[in-house]
Design a protein around this motif. Structure first.
Motif, short mmCIF file in Angstrom:
data_model
loop_
_atom_site.label_atom_id
_atom_site.label_comp_id
_atom_site.label_asym_id
_atom_site.label_seq_id
_atom_site.Cartn_x
_atom_site.Cartn_y
_atom_site.Cartn_z
N ARG A 1 0.85 -1.19 0.00
CA ARG A 1 0.00 0.00 0.00
C ARG A 1 0.89 1.24 0.00
NH1 ARG A 1 -5.00 -1.54 4.03
NH2 ARG A 1 -5.45 0.69 3.90
N LYS A 2 0.37 2.30 -0.60
CA LYS A 2 1.17 3.52 -0.67
C LYS A 2 1.48 4.07 0.71
CE LYS A 2 1.30 2.43 -4.52
NZ LYS A 2 0.68 1.23 -4.04
N ARG A 3 0.61 3.79 1.67
CA ARG A 3 0.89 4.23 3.05
C ARG A 3 2.16 3.56 3.59
NH1 ARG A 3 -4.19 4.97 6.08
NH2 ARG A 3 -3.73 7.19 5.73
N ARG A 4 2.32 2.27 3.32
CA ARG A 4 3.52 1.55 3.78
C ARG A 4 4.75 1.99 2.99
NH1 ARG A 4 6.20 -0.18 7.88
NH2 ARG A 4 7.89 0.90 6.78
N MET A 5 4.62 2.17 1.68
CA MET A 5 5.75 2.60 0.87
C MET A 5 6.19 4.01 1.25
SD MET A 5 4.63 0.94 -2.82
CE MET A 5 6.21 1.20 -3.65
N ALA A 6 5.22 4.86 1.60
CA ALA A 6 5.56 6.20 2.07
C ALA A 6 6.30 6.13 3.40
CB ALA A 6 4.29 7.04 2.21
N GLN A 7 5.90 5.21 4.27
CA GLN A 7 6.58 5.06 5.55
C GLN A 7 8.03 4.66 5.35
OE1 GLN A 7 5.47 5.86 8.57
NE2 GLN A 7 7.46 5.29 9.46
N ASP A 8 8.31 3.82 4.34
CA ASP A 8 9.70 3.48 4.02
C ASP A 8 10.52 4.75 3.75
OD1 ASP A 8 9.08 0.75 4.13
OD2 ASP A 8 8.81 0.59 1.96
N VAL A 9 9.94 5.64 2.95
CA VAL A 9 10.64 6.87 2.57
C VAL A 9 10.84 7.76 3.80
CG1 VAL A 9 10.58 8.93 1.12
CG2 VAL A 9 9.75 6.73 0.22
N VAL A 10 9.84 7.84 4.66
CA VAL A 10 9.97 8.62 5.89
C VAL A 10 11.10 8.07 6.74
CG1 VAL A 10 8.82 9.15 8.08
CG2 VAL A 10 7.59 9.44 5.92
N GLU A 11 11.17 6.76 6.88
CA GLU A 11 12.24 6.15 7.66
C GLU A 11 13.61 6.45 7.04
OE1 GLU A 11 11.60 1.99 8.36
OE2 GLU A 11 9.52 2.28 8.94
#
Length: 277
Positions: free
Chosen positions: A67-77
């Motif tokens: 999900r884009k929410r999880r992929m976005a969290q990768d980038v935030v990390e």
């Protein structure tokens, strides 16, 4: 190409320059290499970081949540691991959908947002009609279980080459990178991971619908650019207005879907003008 261990995967990224952080997110069927023509000019002004997204390029091909929410969290990390708390953010294609979600979920981190050659996911999937079906047939095909891996895996170069041929106007501008993209998607798990990005659509739509019902929008000026002959059609800025009321932008003349490779000088000019504001 450096890498860094995040909570769920090891992410690889390209990094150049010094200054405020500028993050570039690629789409399908590409990797961070799609930004190669922009990096020298952008690195004169910014600390430019271009990761391979979850499942793409050299980044781990995890089995799980795309999900884009999880992929976005990768980038935030990744951003936090590199010592930053804010960023300027540019996304293309699938990476623009990740960027849209990141800006919604982590708005305090994003000072500028540029989205390249997409309309909003909710708009795209709900507009319907023969033209939408013809233009986005691959999206629904990629969501099918097992079949796209079986068919595309028989001829990775032929399958990806179809999209590079059909979606580009300045086709020769991609010639130097196509062997890299074919090699990247020929690695174990790569096709499956790329299709899992599309298979996450039901979850992405659920997240987008929840935002719409709650009245959540992007309240910063969002730069929207698209190829004159790219994937979205019609008034793309108008399509974004319900999701980002301060959206602005224009079509790039003589350009297809792959703006960063087909019209890099034009894109750099638009980005630098906006990002400096």
């Amino acid at each position: 190409m450096p890498s860094i261990a995040l909570s769920e995967l090891t992410m690889h990224y390209e990094r150049r320059g010094k200054g405020p952080l500028l993050v570039l997110l690629h789409g399908w069927p590409q990797t961070s290499a799609c930004w190669r023509k922009l990096l020298p000019a952008l690195a004169e002004h910014y600390d430019v970081v271009a990761p391979d997204l979850r499942g793409y390029g050299h980044t781990d091909k995890v089995v799980g949540d795309y999900r884009k929410r999880r992929m976005a969290q990768d980038v935030v990390e990744l951003v936090h691991a590199l010592g930053h708390d804010t960023m300027r953010l540019v996304g293309h294609d699938r990476g623009a959908r990740v960027a849209h979600r990141l800006a919604l979920d982590h708005g305090a981190m994003v000072s500028h947002l540029t989205l390249l050659d997409i309309a909003p996911t909710l708009h795209t999937m709900h507009q319907g009609g023969p033209r939408a079906a013809k233009g986005y047939w691959h999206w629904l095909f990629h969501e099918q279980p097992d079949l796209p891996e079986r068919l595309a895996g028989a001829d990775v170069a032929g399958y990806l080459g179809y999209f590079f041929e059909r979606w580009a106007v300045e086709r020769a501008a991609l010639d130097d990178a196509i062997p890299h993209y074919v090699e990247a998607f020929s690695r174990p798990g790569a096709l499956r991971a790329g299709f899992d990005d599309y298979r996450a659509t039901d979850g992405d739509l659920a997240d987008d619908l929840a935002d719409a019902e709650a009245g959540r929008i992007l309240d910063l000026p969002v730069q929207v650019l698209w190829g004159e002959h790219g994937l979205p059609r019609g008034d793309v800025v108008a399509a974004w207005k319900p999701f980002a009321p301060r959206a602005f932008g224009e079509a790039i003349p003589g350009c297809g879907h792959f703006i960063a490779e087909e019209k890099p000088e034009t894109l750099v000019r638009h980005l630098l003008a906006y990002l400096a504001a």
